[in-house]
Design an enzyme around this catalytic site. Structure first.
Site, PDB file in Angstrom:
ATOM      1  N   GLU A  41     -18.378 -45.324   9.557  1.00  0.00           N
ATOM      2  CA  GLU A  41     -19.262 -46.414   9.977  1.00  0.00           C
ATOM      3  C   GLU A  41     -20.113 -45.990  11.179  1.00  0.00           C
ATOM      4  OE1 GLU A  41     -19.546 -48.946   8.140  1.00  0.00           O
ATOM      5  OE2 GLU A  41     -17.727 -50.134   7.887  1.00  0.00           O
ATOM      6  N   ASN A  45     -25.454 -49.904   5.840  1.00  0.00           N
ATOM      7  CA  ASN A  45     -25.644 -49.583   7.260  1.00  0.00           C
ATOM      8  C   ASN A  45     -25.676 -48.072   7.485  1.00  0.00           C
ATOM      9  OD1 ASN A  45     -22.988 -48.858   6.929  1.00  0.00           O
ATOM     10  ND2 ASN A  45     -22.142 -50.439   8.265  1.00  0.00           N
ATOM     11  N   ASP A  90     -12.310 -41.429   0.330  1.00  0.00           N
ATOM     12  CA  ASP A  90     -11.683 -42.496   1.100  1.00  0.00           C
ATOM     13  C   ASP A  90     -10.709 -43.319   0.265  1.00  0.00           C
ATOM     14  OD1 ASP A  90     -13.743 -43.581  -0.432  1.00  0.00           O
ATOM     15  OD2 ASP A  90     -14.989 -44.121   1.282  1.00  0.00           O
ATOM     16  N   HIS A 108     -23.474 -45.906   6.183  1.00  0.00           N
ATOM     17  CA  HIS A 108     -22.184 -45.216   6.181  1.00  0.00           C
ATOM     18  C   HIS A 108     -22.053 -44.298   4.975  1.00  0.00           C
ATOM     19  CE1 HIS A 108     -20.265 -48.881   4.026  1.00  0.00           C
ATOM     20  NE2 HIS A 108     -20.073 -47.877   3.200  1.00  0.00           N
TER      21      HIS A 108
HETATM   22  C1  GLP Z   1     -18.110 -48.118  -0.011  1.00  0.00           C
HETATM   23  C2  GLP Z   1     -17.540 -46.721  -0.128  1.00  0.00           C
HETATM   24  C3  GLP Z   1     -18.611 -45.683  -0.018  1.00  0.00           C
HETATM   25  C4  GLP Z   1     -19.759 -46.041  -0.941  1.00  0.00           C
HETATM   26  C5  GLP Z   1     -20.399 -47.315  -0.473  1.00  0.00           C
HETATM   27  C6  GLP Z   1     -21.542 -47.770  -1.370  1.00  0.00           C
HETATM   28  O1  GLP Z   1     -18.046 -48.629   1.250  1.00  0.00           O
HETATM   29  N1  GLP Z   1     -16.516 -46.423   0.802  1.00  0.00           N
HETATM   30  O2  GLP Z   1     -18.083 -44.407  -0.313  1.00  0.00           O
HETATM   31  O3  GLP Z   1     -20.704 -45.007  -0.972  1.00  0.00           O
HETATM   32  O4  GLP Z   1     -19.419 -48.333  -0.461  1.00  0.00           O
HETATM   33  O5  GLP Z   1     -21.040 -48.418  -2.478  1.00  0.00           O
HETATM   34  P1  GLP Z   1     -21.876 -48.796  -3.762  1.00  0.00           P
HETATM   35  O6  GLP Z   1     -22.070 -47.526  -4.497  1.00  0.00           O
HETATM   36  O7  GLP Z   1     -20.971 -49.731  -4.524  1.00  0.00           O
HETATM   37  O8  GLP Z   1     -23.120 -49.432  -3.303  1.00  0.00           O
END
Ligand code: GLP
Length: 245
Positions: free
Chosen positions: A142, A135, A67, A137
């Site tokens: 989402e 959540n 992303d 995702h």
């Molecule tokens: C973001 C990214 C995801 C990631 C998620 C968790 O929203 N787009 O790809 O897995 O956050 O992030 P973290 O690893 O910082 O908890």
């Protein structure tokens, strides 16, 4: 699903990095699906170390990231392009033109989705690294009544913007939209490596891995994939074998 729980972050990072290093040694032109966020940083650190020690080379590897924020340029230090350069690409021997992310500055987001999706269709990942949002995702897919298969632009949920605000100066600076690989593309990877850390994610880990398969918990769709490895720290895995919910 192959679920492994680790006592220390270091053990988890080393285990995950070894999966990548072994894969690339076995298949030097492997296609890697990569992720951002705080979760993969230690894994990338271990991969960089292995590369610097001559244990692996990324010269023939191709990467596709999950992303990118709409509207952030690669030189913006909050963009995922910048993150990837800082945390991995500039520190291993991968040619820059082998690394792919959606272009946050593309003039026409619709066309950018088509361009990125065509690349993904042409070369599915040998392994897709995933973190997990609170959540449920994955990437920026989402929770929704229906999920989209291919690359698309999403309007980020307020809770996701708030969770990611820790990387920005203020919540206002967190973009409202992002490109994400679709769940269909994620599930096309030959293997999937889901990594989750922290007590704050214990409930969603349990829901995603053992609850009903529903588009309201996008990560629950991973239950339909034949080759998923899940690496958890103790805190993230603490509800898995209990009746707590
Ligand atoms: C973001 C990214 C995801 C990631 C998620 C968790 O929203 N787009 O790809 O897995 O956050 O992030 P973290 O690893 O910082 O908890």
């Amino acid at each position: 699903m192959d679920i492994r729980i680790f006592d220390t972050n270091e053990q988890l990072d080393q285990h995950a990095a070894k999966l990548f290093v072994d894969l690339v040694n076995e298949k030097p032109d492997a296609v890697l699906g990569l992720a951002t966020g705080s979760t993969p940083i230690g894994i990338y650190r271990e991969i960089i170390q292995a590369c610097n020690e001559g244990k692996v080379s990324f010269k023939q590897v191709t990467t596709y990231n999950l992303d990118e924020y709409v509207g952030l340029a690669p030189d913006n230090d909050q963009s995922y392009a910048y993150y990837m350069s800082e945390n991995l690409f500039s520190k291993v021997d991968i040619p820059t033109d082998h690394t792919n992310l959606p272009d946050g500055m593309a003039a026409d987001p619709g066309k950018e989705c088509v361009r990125y999706n065509a690349l993904l269709e042409a070369s599915p990942a040998d392994i897709q690294l995933l973190g997990l949002g609170h959540n449920g995702h994955i990437g920026f897919n989402e929770p929704h009544e229906e999920l989209i298969n291919g690359t698309h632009v999403v309007t980020l949920k307020e809770e996701t913007r708030q969770a990611n605000a820790r990387f920005f100066e203020s919540l206002d600076e967190v973009p409202t939209r992002a490109y994400t690989m679709g769940v269909g593309s994620i599930l096309k990877a030959k293997s999937i490596l889901l990594v989750v850390r922290g007590a704050d994610k214990a409930a969603i880990v349990k829901e995603a891995l053992t609850g009903p398969i529903t588009t309201q918990v996008p990560a629950s769709l991973l239950q339909t994939h034949p080759r998923v490895i899940v690496l958890l720290d103790r805190e993230a895995g603490r509800m898995l074998n209990s009746n707590e919910s």
